[in-house]
Design an enzyme around this catalytic site. Structure first.
Site, mmCIF file in Angstrom:
data_model
loop_
_atom_site.group_PDB
_atom_site.id
_atom_site.type_symbol
_atom_site.label_atom_id
_atom_site.label_comp_id
_atom_site.label_asym_id
_atom_site.label_seq_id
_atom_site.Cartn_x
_atom_site.Cartn_y
_atom_site.Cartn_z
ATOM 1 N N CYS A 1 -1.309 8.930 3.637
ATOM 2 C CA CYS A 1 -1.317 8.564 2.216
ATOM 3 C C CYS A 1 -2.667 8.872 1.589
ATOM 4 C CB CYS A 1 -0.955 7.097 2.029
ATOM 5 S SG CYS A 1 -1.918 5.961 3.027
ATOM 6 N N GLU B 1 0.887 -1.175 0.000
ATOM 7 C CA GLU B 1 0.000 0.000 0.000
ATOM 8 C C GLU B 1 0.913 1.209 0.000
ATOM 9 O OE1 GLU B 1 -1.532 3.312 0.955
ATOM 10 O OE2 GLU B 1 -1.529 2.432 2.963
#
Length: 520
Positions: free
Chosen positions: A311, A277
């Site tokens: 993020c 990720e």
């Protein structure tokens, strides 16, 4: 998981005291087989990103796991794997529930560490603790669903049994921006599926990882099942290169994920899965029907909460021409009210950048803006500590920044009604696909955007951060990661291998269940 209400004075004071009572141990080191990993490298200090603190928030020394530390950790995990993998899934699930309870009991210690070592505000730290606990319980319950043995249909005289089991030893490499939730989310998923783990946290946040593993041992984890190594990219590279590696789960930059993928592909032996990720140049589209006050709140939270060090954070805001001037003025006005400061203070909205290197990268970007752009707002930052104030930048066209700017920097682009497809093309053209937001009171607008935007998580008429475990499974595609989504129904599958056993029951005298039918 249980939380706290910051509007209730008793809870408010308890949480504030948790941050100020922070007292780190003097030495942080790796852990193998429940024992301290021998120290072979010089210690490195870590100071609070917010600065100051004196004795109450003094720095501590941590020791990288260099030398043969990785080899020892991998050997311990490999030795522990057969017993842990063959243990009933209910036992692994029960352990994770017990561990979740222990995390809740140690709330004050964990909150204090996140506030002081990672520079998180108290409300962000509390939310992260709850997410970590939710990961434990969610994966514990998912494992009992995913890893149960099943009998598949087949012809008379044959029995076919299918089940999932662990792959071996997983390297869990986690980031500093979620030093507890992502660190434990990776580990607990691997454990629930029957794997053993060697975990390497970010070098900026070793204390939080150290405490989490010590609590895991206290909860009754068998020796060797989880081992902790500390260090920078060299330690991570040694993990990736180890021949006993069964899988890698990584959260961090796209560049590092690409390097890991290339190294895994080049090494001899089995093909090792990578669960990654990474980041995103995340966008939000706002049309002329959107509610301005709601847009303003959601933009400020999405772009600046956690100092933009998520993020999932909003990086590019697309405002329709009709409302762009009004919305830009409102957002700048709200940004001026954002309070920066030491996160031990509950009045603070935004804490520091993680370290001086990260702040320097942000300063270099905002000091040399892209051609044609305009700096609309630059906030004031405290001088003590590694603070970087919110920035708002107007871009001349529809293209966002060329790379992810990991901090409280918001870019604004304007678009007209006939440019919607061009905006979609610009967003998808980045190659990232993590989060996306849309503000519109037209269902037709939302319905048009959802299938056309390449993003793993799409949020309509709300902020773009704070995905909830099991409710909003989190993860993207393209340059934003491999999937499957963390906290989702398919995540544990990637940590498992399948096994099918076919038995000719006729060879042993037939299928006893069929004979029993006559008695019924």
């Amino acid at each position: 998981s249980s939380g706290g209400e910051l509007g209730y004075r008793k809870e408010y004071l308890n949480l504030a005291q948790a941050a100020t009572r922070f007292a780190p141990p003097t030495e942080i080191h790796g852990i193998v087989d429940h024992q301290p990993l021998a120290i072979t490298a010089p210690g490195r200090p870590i100071d609070r990103p917010a600065g100051g603190g004196g004795d109450q928030h003094g720095s501590f020394m941590w020791y990288p796991s260099e030398g043969d530390g990785v080899a020892k950790a991998m050997a311990a995990a490999r030795a522990a794997f057969p017993a842990w993998s063959r243990a009933p899934v209910e036992m692994r699930s029960s352990f994770l529930h017990q561990y979740a309870d222990l995390l809740e009991k140690n709330q004050d210690q964990l909150l204090g560490e996140m506030v002081n070592e990672a520079g998180k505000t108290i409300d962000d730290a509390l939310a992260e603790l709850r997410e970590a606990i939710d990961f434990c319980r969610f994966y514990a319950d998912e494992a009992t669903r995913v890893c149960q043995q099943r009998t598949l249909p087949g012809p008379a005289g044959e029995e076919n049994i299918w089940h999932m089991h662990g792959r071996g030893v997983f390297a869990c490499i986690s980031p500093w921006n979620f030093p507890l939730a992502i660190f434990l989310g990776q580990i607990t998923a691997a454990l629930a599926a029957g794997n053993c783990v060697v975990a390497k946290p970010a070098e900026q946040t070793p204390l939080i990882a150290f405490t989490a593993i010590k609590l895991m041992i206290e909860a009754g984890l068998p020796k060797g099942v989880v081992n902790l190594v500390l260090g920078d990219g060299k330690v991570g590279a040694a993990l990736i290169a180890h021949p006993d590696l069964g899988g890698v789960v990584f959260t961090g930059s796209t560049q590092t994920a690409r390097a890991i993928n290339q190294n895994l592909a080049a090494k001899p032996g089995p093909i090792v899965p990578l669960i990654a990720e990474t980041g995103g140049i995340n966008a939000m589209i706002v049309d002329s029907t959107a509610l301005p006050e709601q847009v303003c709140d959601d933009v400020i939270n999405s772009a600046f909460k956690s100092a933009g060090q998520r993020c999932s954070a909003l990086r590019v805001l697309y405002l329709q021409d009709d409302i762009a001037d009004q919305m830009t003025g409102m957002i700048i006005g709200a940004a001026k009210e954002v309070q920066l400061g030491d996160p031990v203070d509950l009045a603070v909205d935004v804490g520091p950048i993680i370290d001086a290197a990260a702040r320097a990268t942000l300063m270099a970007y905002t000091d040399t803006l892209p051609s044609g752009s305009e700096l609309l707002y630059r906030g004031d930052a405290p001088t003590d500590g590694t603070f970087f104030a919110p920035h708002i930048i107007a871009l001349p066209g529809l293209e966002g920044p060329e790379k992810e700017v990991f901090g409280p920097v918001l870019h604004i682009c304007r678009w007209s009604a006939d440019q919607l497809d061009s905006v979609i093309a610009a967003i998808n053209g980045t190659g990232y696909g993590l989060t996306f937001g849309v503000h519109s009171r037209l269902d037709t607008m939302i319905d048009y955007l959802v299938p056309r935007i390449n993003a793993g998580n799409i949020y309509a008429n709300r902020n773009m951060i704070g995905a909830v475990v099991g409710v909003q499974p989190f993860g993207g595609a393209g340059l934003s990661g491999t999937g499957p989504k963390a906290g989702g129904p398919n995540y544990l599958m990637r940590f498992c291998e399948e096994k099918t056993v076919s038995i000719n029951t006729a060879a042993a005298g037939g299928n006893a269940s069929l004979i029993a039918l006559d008695d019924a």
